[in-house]
Design a protein around this motif. Structure first.
Motif, PDB file in Angstrom:
ATOM      1  N   UNK A   1     -46.594  15.082  35.209  1.00 61.40           N
ATOM      2  CA  UNK A   1     -47.352  16.274  34.974  1.00 61.40           C
ATOM      3  C   UNK A   1     -48.348  16.000  33.862  1.00 61.40           C
ATOM      4  N   UNK A   2     -49.505  16.641  33.959  1.00 66.22           N
ATOM      5  CA  UNK A   2     -50.531  16.484  32.935  1.00 66.22           C
ATOM      6  C   UNK A   2     -50.253  17.453  31.794  1.00 66.22           C
ATOM      7  N   UNK A   3     -50.311  16.941  30.566  1.00 65.20           N
ATOM      8  CA  UNK A   3     -50.096  17.748  29.375  1.00 65.20           C
ATOM      9  C   UNK A   3     -51.313  17.575  28.477  1.00 65.20           C
ATOM     10  N   UNK A   4     -51.903  18.691  28.071  1.00 66.50           N
ATOM     11  CA  UNK A   4     -53.027  18.674  27.124  1.00 66.50           C
ATOM     12  C   UNK A   4     -52.555  19.345  25.843  1.00 66.50           C
ATOM     13  N   UNK A   5     -52.791  18.671  24.715  1.00 69.13           N
ATOM     14  CA  UNK A   5     -52.348  19.176  23.425  1.00 69.13           C
ATOM     15  C   UNK A   5     -53.564  19.326  22.520  1.00 69.13           C
ATOM     16  N   UNK A   6     -53.779  20.532  22.040  1.00 65.88           N
ATOM     17  CA  UNK A   6     -54.826  20.782  21.062  1.00 65.88           C
ATOM     18  C   UNK A   6     -54.235  20.663  19.673  1.00 65.88           C
ATOM     19  N   UNK A   7     -54.930  19.930  18.805  1.00 66.22           N
ATOM     20  CA  UNK A   7     -54.460  19.714  17.444  1.00 66.22           C
ATOM     21  C   UNK A   7     -55.481  20.327  16.488  1.00 66.22           C
ATOM     22  N   UNK A   8     -55.002  21.105  15.524  1.00 62.91           N
ATOM     23  CA  UNK A   8     -55.881  21.732  14.549  1.00 62.91           C
ATOM     24  C   UNK A   8     -56.659  20.670  13.774  1.00 62.91           C
ATOM     25  N   UNK A   9     -57.926  20.934  13.522  1.00 65.57           N
ATOM     26  CA  UNK A   9     -58.811  20.065  12.740  1.00 65.57           C
ATOM     27  C   UNK A   9     -59.036  18.715  13.403  1.00 65.57           C
ATOM     28  N   UNK A  10     -58.829  18.618  14.704  1.00 61.50           N
ATOM     29  CA  UNK A  10     -59.110  17.394  15.464  1.00 61.50           C
ATOM     30  C   UNK A  10     -60.165  17.736  16.510  1.00 61.50           C
ATOM     31  N   UNK A  11     -61.189  16.905  16.643  1.00 62.48           N
ATOM     32  CA  UNK A  11     -62.272  17.242  17.568  1.00 62.48           C
ATOM     33  C   UNK A  11     -61.917  17.108  19.046  1.00 62.48           C
ATOM     34  N   UNK A  12     -60.904  16.325  19.357  1.00 60.90           N
ATOM     35  CA  UNK A  12     -60.533  16.109  20.761  1.00 60.90           C
ATOM     36  C   UNK A  12     -59.081  16.479  20.992  1.00 60.90           C
ATOM     37  N   UNK A  13     -58.796  16.867  22.233  1.00 62.59           N
ATOM     38  CA  UNK A  13     -57.412  17.153  22.594  1.00 62.59           C
ATOM     39  C   UNK A  13     -56.725  15.867  23.041  1.00 62.59           C
ATOM     40  N   UNK A  14     -55.408  15.872  23.011  1.00 64.93           N
ATOM     41  CA  UNK A  14     -54.605  14.751  23.490  1.00 64.93           C
ATOM     42  C   UNK A  14     -54.236  15.066  24.935  1.00 64.93           C
ATOM     43  N   UNK A  15     -54.501  14.134  25.844  1.00 59.71           N
ATOM     44  CA  UNK A  15     -54.182  14.323  27.259  1.00 59.71           C
ATOM     45  C   UNK A  15     -53.266  13.183  27.680  1.00 59.71           C
ATOM     46  N   UNK A  16     -52.137  13.519  28.304  1.00 61.09           N
ATOM     47  CA  UNK A  16     -51.224  12.491  28.780  1.00 61.09           C
ATOM     48  C   UNK A  16     -50.555  12.915  30.067  1.00 61.09           C
ATOM     49  N   UNK A  17     -50.150  11.943  30.849  1.00 62.94           N
ATOM     50  CA  UNK A  17     -49.359  12.166  32.057  1.00 62.94           C
ATOM     51  C   UNK A  17     -47.906  11.881  31.683  1.00 62.94           C
ATOM     52  N   UNK A  18     -47.051  12.863  31.866  1.00 59.41           N
ATOM     53  CA  UNK A  18     -45.652  12.721  31.485  1.00 59.41           C
ATOM     54  C   UNK A  18     -44.745  12.910  32.696  1.00 59.41           C
ATOM     55  N   UNK A  19     -43.683  12.148  32.738  1.00 60.32           N
ATOM     56  CA  UNK A  19     -42.684  12.284  33.781  1.00 60.32           C
ATOM     57  C   UNK A  19     -41.671  13.369  33.472  1.00 60.32           C
ATOM     58  N   UNK A  20     -41.771  13.971  32.289  1.00 51.24           N
ATOM     59  CA  UNK A  20     -40.864  15.037  31.896  1.00 51.24           C
ATOM     60  C   UNK A  20     -41.190  16.296  32.699  1.00 51.24           C
ATOM     61  N   UNK A  21     -40.187  17.106  32.940  1.00 54.50           N
ATOM     62  CA  UNK A  21     -40.392  18.336  33.708  1.00 54.50           C
ATOM     63  C   UNK A  21     -41.110  19.381  32.854  1.00 54.50           C
ATOM     64  N   UNK A  22     -41.700  20.362  33.517  1.00 49.69           N
ATOM     65  CA  UNK A  22     -42.390  21.441  32.812  1.00 49.69           C
ATOM     66  C   UNK A  22     -41.424  22.208  31.907  1.00 49.69           C
ATOM     67  N   UNK A  23     -40.220  22.416  32.375  1.00 51.84           N
ATOM     68  CA  UNK A  23     -39.212  23.134  31.591  1.00 51.84           C
ATOM     69  C   UNK A  23     -38.848  22.356  30.334  1.00 51.84           C
ATOM     70  N   UNK A  24     -38.711  21.045  30.466  1.00 54.14           N
ATOM     71  CA  UNK A  24     -38.353  20.207  29.314  1.00 54.14           C
ATOM     72  C   UNK A  24     -39.482  20.207  28.279  1.00 54.14           C
ATOM     73  N   UNK A  25     -40.721  20.068  28.734  1.00 56.56           N
ATOM     74  CA  UNK A  25     -41.861  20.077  27.817  1.00 56.56           C
ATOM     75  C   UNK A  25     -41.966  21.434  27.139  1.00 56.56           C
ATOM     76  N   UNK A  26     -41.783  22.497  27.892  1.00 52.81           N
ATOM     77  CA  UNK A  26     -41.847  23.843  27.323  1.00 52.81           C
ATOM     78  C   UNK A  26     -40.766  24.044  26.262  1.00 52.81           C
ATOM     79  N   UNK A  27     -39.575  23.536  26.505  1.00 53.64           N
ATOM     80  CA  UNK A  27     -38.487  23.645  25.520  1.00 53.64           C
ATOM     81  C   UNK A  27     -38.826  22.871  24.253  1.00 53.64           C
TER      82      UNK A  27
END
Length: 75
Positions: free
Chosen positions: A1-27
């Motif tokens: 699944x694709x995960x995008x992470x916005x970080x405060x005071x950083x000009x770009x977001x972090x984008x990664x493909x993870x094998x973790x489930x949506x429920x696990x990432x949400x937790x």
């Protein structure tokens, strides 16, 4: 699944493909935002670990897994 992470005071977001489930990432995100852990820790498809300090999280966007296209198409 694709995960995008916005970080405060950083000009770009972090984008990664993870094998973790949506429920696990949400937790994991909920634990980080709730103060249960000082870092959000995710693992991408290549086994690399991404660590983001919990207090710097701006947003986390969870997407559908991206299908990899192989082969040629005729148009």
């Amino acid at each position: 699944m694709e995960v995008k992470i916005g970080v405060q005071h950083a000009p770009r977001e972090i984008v990664l493909e993870s094998g973790q489930s949506a429920e696990e990432v949400e937790r994991l995100v909920a634990d980080a935002l709730g103060g249960k852990t000082p870092l959000l820790s995710l693992v991408d498809d290549h086994g690399r670990k991404v660590l983001v300090p919990s207090e710097r999280l701006a947003y986390v966007e969870l997407g559908e897994p991206t299908a990899r296209r192989v082969g040629f198409s005729t148009l």
